[in-house]
Scaffold this motif. Structure first.
Motif, PDB file in Angstrom:
ATOM      1  N   ASP A  34     -16.164  -1.891  26.934  1.00  0.00           N
ATOM      2  CA  ASP A  34     -14.869  -2.494  27.275  1.00  0.00           C
ATOM      3  C   ASP A  34     -14.543  -3.611  26.293  1.00  0.00           C
ATOM      4  O   ASP A  34     -13.405  -3.736  25.830  1.00  0.00           O
ATOM      5  N   TYR A  35     -15.532  -4.413  25.967  1.00  0.00           N
ATOM      6  CA  TYR A  35     -15.340  -5.485  24.985  1.00  0.00           C
ATOM      7  C   TYR A  35     -15.026  -4.901  23.600  1.00  0.00           C
ATOM      8  O   TYR A  35     -14.025  -5.254  22.980  1.00  0.00           O
ATOM      9  N   LEU A  36     -15.869  -3.980  23.125  1.00  0.00           N
ATOM     10  CA  LEU A  36     -15.684  -3.415  21.788  1.00  0.00           C
ATOM     11  C   LEU A  36     -14.367  -2.670  21.641  1.00  0.00           C
ATOM     12  O   LEU A  36     -13.596  -2.909  20.705  1.00  0.00           O
ATOM     13  N   GLU A  37     -14.115  -1.744  22.554  1.00  0.00           N
ATOM     14  CA  GLU A  37     -12.914  -0.908  22.461  1.00  0.00           C
ATOM     15  C   GLU A  37     -11.651  -1.688  22.818  1.00  0.00           C
ATOM     16  O   GLU A  37     -10.586  -1.446  22.250  1.00  0.00           O
ATOM     17  N   GLY A  38     -11.773  -2.611  23.743  1.00  0.00           N
ATOM     18  CA  GLY A  38     -10.613  -3.426  24.116  1.00  0.00           C
ATOM     19  C   GLY A  38     -10.131  -4.294  22.970  1.00  0.00           C
ATOM     20  O   GLY A  38      -8.928  -4.418  22.734  1.00  0.00           O
ATOM     21  N   THR A  39     -11.068  -4.897  22.220  1.00  0.00           N
ATOM     22  CA  THR A  39     -10.664  -5.715  21.077  1.00  0.00           C
ATOM     23  C   THR A  39     -10.155  -4.843  19.933  1.00  0.00           C
ATOM     24  O   THR A  39      -9.209  -5.216  19.246  1.00  0.00           O
ATOM     25  N   ALA A  40     -10.761  -3.680  19.726  1.00  0.00           N
ATOM     26  CA  ALA A  40     -10.349  -2.797  18.624  1.00  0.00           C
ATOM     27  C   ALA A  40      -8.992  -2.154  18.881  1.00  0.00           C
ATOM     28  O   ALA A  40      -8.219  -1.946  17.953  1.00  0.00           O
ATOM     29  N   ASN A  41      -8.697  -1.840  20.138  1.00  0.00           N
ATOM     30  CA  ASN A  41      -7.481  -1.087  20.457  1.00  0.00           C
ATOM     31  C   ASN A  41      -6.351  -1.925  21.051  1.00  0.00           C
ATOM     32  O   ASN A  41      -5.355  -1.370  21.504  1.00  0.00           O
ATOM     33  N   GLY A  42      -6.506  -3.230  21.070  1.00  0.00           N
ATOM     34  CA  GLY A  42      -5.450  -4.080  21.613  1.00  0.00           C
ATOM     35  C   GLY A  42      -5.278  -3.895  23.114  1.00  0.00           C
ATOM     36  O   GLY A  42      -4.171  -3.677  23.591  1.00  0.00           O
ATOM     37  N   GLU A  43      -6.378  -3.999  23.841  1.00  0.00           N
ATOM     38  CA  GLU A  43      -6.360  -3.849  25.296  1.00  0.00           C
ATOM     39  C   GLU A  43      -6.941  -5.119  25.952  1.00  0.00           C
ATOM     40  O   GLU A  43      -8.108  -5.143  26.341  1.00  0.00           O
ATOM     41  N   PRO A  44      -6.126  -6.175  26.052  1.00  0.00           N
ATOM     42  CA  PRO A  44      -6.649  -7.447  26.565  1.00  0.00           C
ATOM     43  C   PRO A  44      -7.202  -7.354  27.988  1.00  0.00           C
ATOM     44  O   PRO A  44      -8.179  -8.029  28.312  1.00  0.00           O
ATOM     45  N   GLU A  45      -6.628  -6.523  28.834  1.00  0.00           N
ATOM     46  CA  GLU A  45      -7.121  -6.410  30.212  1.00  0.00           C
ATOM     47  C   GLU A  45      -8.525  -5.819  30.248  1.00  0.00           C
ATOM     48  O   GLU A  45      -9.337  -6.184  31.100  1.00  0.00           O
ATOM     49  N   ARG A  46      -8.793  -4.933  29.326  1.00  0.00           N
ATOM     50  CA  ARG A  46     -10.126  -4.337  29.252  1.00  0.00           C
ATOM     51  C   ARG A  46     -11.159  -5.394  28.828  1.00  0.00           C
ATOM     52  O   ARG A  46     -12.269  -5.435  29.343  1.00  0.00           O
ATOM     53  N   VAL A  47     -10.773  -6.249  27.880  1.00  0.00           N
ATOM     54  CA  VAL A  47     -11.666  -7.323  27.444  1.00  0.00           C
ATOM     55  C   VAL A  47     -11.866  -8.317  28.581  1.00  0.00           C
ATOM     56  O   VAL A  47     -12.987  -8.751  28.842  1.00  0.00           O
ATOM     57  N   LYS A  48     -10.805  -8.661  29.283  1.00  0.00           N
ATOM     58  CA  LYS A  48     -10.921  -9.581  30.424  1.00  0.00           C
ATOM     59  C   LYS A  48     -11.821  -9.002  31.509  1.00  0.00           C
ATOM     60  O   LYS A  48     -12.537  -9.746  32.174  1.00  0.00           O
ATOM     61  N   ARG A  49     -11.802  -7.694  31.675  1.00  0.00           N
ATOM     62  CA  ARG A  49     -12.664  -7.042  32.661  1.00  0.00           C
ATOM     63  C   ARG A  49     -14.136  -7.193  32.270  1.00  0.00           C
ATOM     64  O   ARG A  49     -15.011  -7.329  33.119  1.00  0.00           O
ATOM     65  N   ALA A  50     -14.417  -7.199  30.975  1.00  0.00           N
ATOM     66  CA  ALA A  50     -15.791  -7.324  30.490  1.00  0.00           C
ATOM     67  C   ALA A  50     -16.298  -8.764  30.546  1.00  0.00           C
ATOM     68  O   ALA A  50     -17.476  -8.999  30.801  1.00  0.00           O
ATOM     69  N   ASP A  72      -8.721 -18.416  25.405  1.00  0.00           N
ATOM     70  CA  ASP A  72      -7.965 -18.443  24.151  1.00  0.00           C
ATOM     71  C   ASP A  72      -8.245 -17.175  23.332  1.00  0.00           C
ATOM     72  O   ASP A  72      -7.346 -16.613  22.713  1.00  0.00           O
ATOM     73  N   TYR A  73      -9.503 -16.733  23.356  1.00  0.00           N
ATOM     74  CA  TYR A  73      -9.882 -15.522  22.634  1.00  0.00           C
ATOM     75  C   TYR A  73      -9.144 -14.306  23.194  1.00  0.00           C
ATOM     76  O   TYR A  73      -8.502 -13.561  22.457  1.00  0.00           O
ATOM     77  N   THR A  74      -9.215 -14.109  24.507  1.00  0.00           N
ATOM     78  CA  THR A  74      -8.547 -12.948  25.104  1.00  0.00           C
ATOM     79  C   THR A  74      -7.027 -13.076  25.003  1.00  0.00           C
ATOM     80  O   THR A  74      -6.339 -12.066  24.877  1.00  0.00           O
ATOM     81  N   GLY A  75      -6.521 -14.303  25.028  1.00  0.00           N
ATOM     82  CA  GLY A  75      -5.076 -14.515  24.883  1.00  0.00           C
ATOM     83  C   GLY A  75      -4.561 -14.108  23.512  1.00  0.00           C
ATOM     84  O   GLY A  75      -3.375 -13.820  23.352  1.00  0.00           O
ATOM     85  N   GLY A  76      -5.449 -14.078  22.517  1.00  0.00           N
ATOM     86  CA  GLY A  76      -5.053 -13.678  21.165  1.00  0.00           C
ATOM     87  C   GLY A  76      -5.031 -12.177  20.949  1.00  0.00           C
ATOM     88  O   GLY A  76      -4.590 -11.708  19.899  1.00  0.00           O
ATOM     89  N   ILE A  77      -5.485 -11.412  21.941  1.00  0.00           N
ATOM     90  CA  ILE A  77      -5.476  -9.947  21.821  1.00  0.00           C
ATOM     91  C   ILE A  77      -4.127  -9.444  22.325  1.00  0.00           C
ATOM     92  O   ILE A  77      -3.785  -9.649  23.489  1.00  0.00           O
ATOM     93  N   LYS A  78      -3.371  -8.840  21.460  1.00  0.00           N
ATOM     94  CA  LYS A  78      -2.026  -8.370  21.800  1.00  0.00           C
ATOM     95  C   LYS A  78      -2.064  -6.911  22.242  1.00  0.00           C
ATOM     96  O   LYS A  78      -2.648  -6.069  21.556  1.00  0.00           O
ATOM     97  N   GLN A  79      -1.434  -6.632  23.372  1.00  0.00           N
ATOM     98  CA  GLN A  79      -1.389  -5.287  23.942  1.00  0.00           C
ATOM     99  C   GLN A  79      -0.901  -4.274  22.916  1.00  0.00           C
ATOM    100  O   GLN A  79       0.171  -4.437  22.335  1.00  0.00           O
ATOM    101  N   GLY A  80      -1.715  -3.251  22.671  1.00  0.00           N
ATOM    102  CA  GLY A  80      -1.333  -2.158  21.777  1.00  0.00           C
ATOM    103  C   GLY A  80      -1.532  -2.435  20.302  1.00  0.00           C
ATOM    104  O   GLY A  80      -1.388  -1.522  19.482  1.00  0.00           O
ATOM    105  N   LYS A  81      -1.872  -3.676  19.929  1.00  0.00           N
ATOM    106  CA  LYS A  81      -2.060  -4.002  18.509  1.00  0.00           C
ATOM    107  C   LYS A  81      -3.512  -3.744  18.134  1.00  0.00           C
ATOM    108  O   LYS A  81      -4.407  -4.512  18.477  1.00  0.00           O
ATOM    109  N   LYS A  82      -3.720  -2.631  17.429  1.00  0.00           N
ATOM    110  CA  LYS A  82      -5.072  -2.237  17.032  1.00  0.00           C
ATOM    111  C   LYS A  82      -5.537  -3.099  15.865  1.00  0.00           C
ATOM    112  O   LYS A  82      -4.746  -3.500  15.030  1.00  0.00           O
TER     113      LYS A  82
END
Length: 141
Positions: A34-50, A72-82
């Motif tokens: 969830d952390y790896l793929e969420g950060t790579a694929n622009g899925e902040p909710e997935r990172v927050k879940r991890a 702040d880290y998760t806030g910088g992940i933009k939805q859909g921005k790979k």
């Protein structure tokens, strides 16, 4: 007959423990992905879940400790921005309700290879990353 029951109970105990261990390993792997793929694929909710909500990220720069607040880290992940990053799980070690994961992330843009050391705890039925320390090296020349 009594010895057969003891042997059967031992196998059942070992079998139940093995199933539980596989389930924990799968759950830890899922959290790390969830952390790896969420950060790579622009899925902040997935990172927050991890991540645990109070997670912070730590590194050293110029011999000084740097703290990056997890929100702040998760806030910088933009939805859909790979992002142009390739991550993999290097190792997982766990016992009972505590785990450590080692992650490697190749960043082609800045030409760096990051290594993350992640501490996880299992509580309320799920594994959460509670701490992240990281470092990087530049690509070999």
């Amino acid at each position: 007959m009594k010895m057969n029951k003891i042997i059967l109970m031992a196998f059942l105990f070992i079998g139940i423990h093995t199933v539980s261990a596989q389930t924990d390993l799968e759950s830890i792997t899922s959290t790390l992905n969830d952390y790896l793929e969420g950060t790579a694929n622009g899925e902040p909710e997935r990172v927050k879940r991890a991540f645990h909500p109070e997670l912070n990220l730590y590194s050293v720069a110029n011999d000084s400790l740097r703290v990056w607040y997890g929100q702040d880290y998760t806030g910088g992940i933009k939805q859909g921005k790979k992002s142009n990053r390739i991550g993999r799980i290097v190792s997982i070690d766990y016992k009972n309700d505590a785990a450590v994961g080692k992650i490697e992330i190749i960043m082609p843009g800045p030409k760096r290879i990051y290594t993350d050391y992640l501490m996880l705890l299992k509580y309320q039925g799920s594994w959460k990353i509670i701490h992240k320390s990281y470092t990087y090296v530049d690509y070999p020349k």
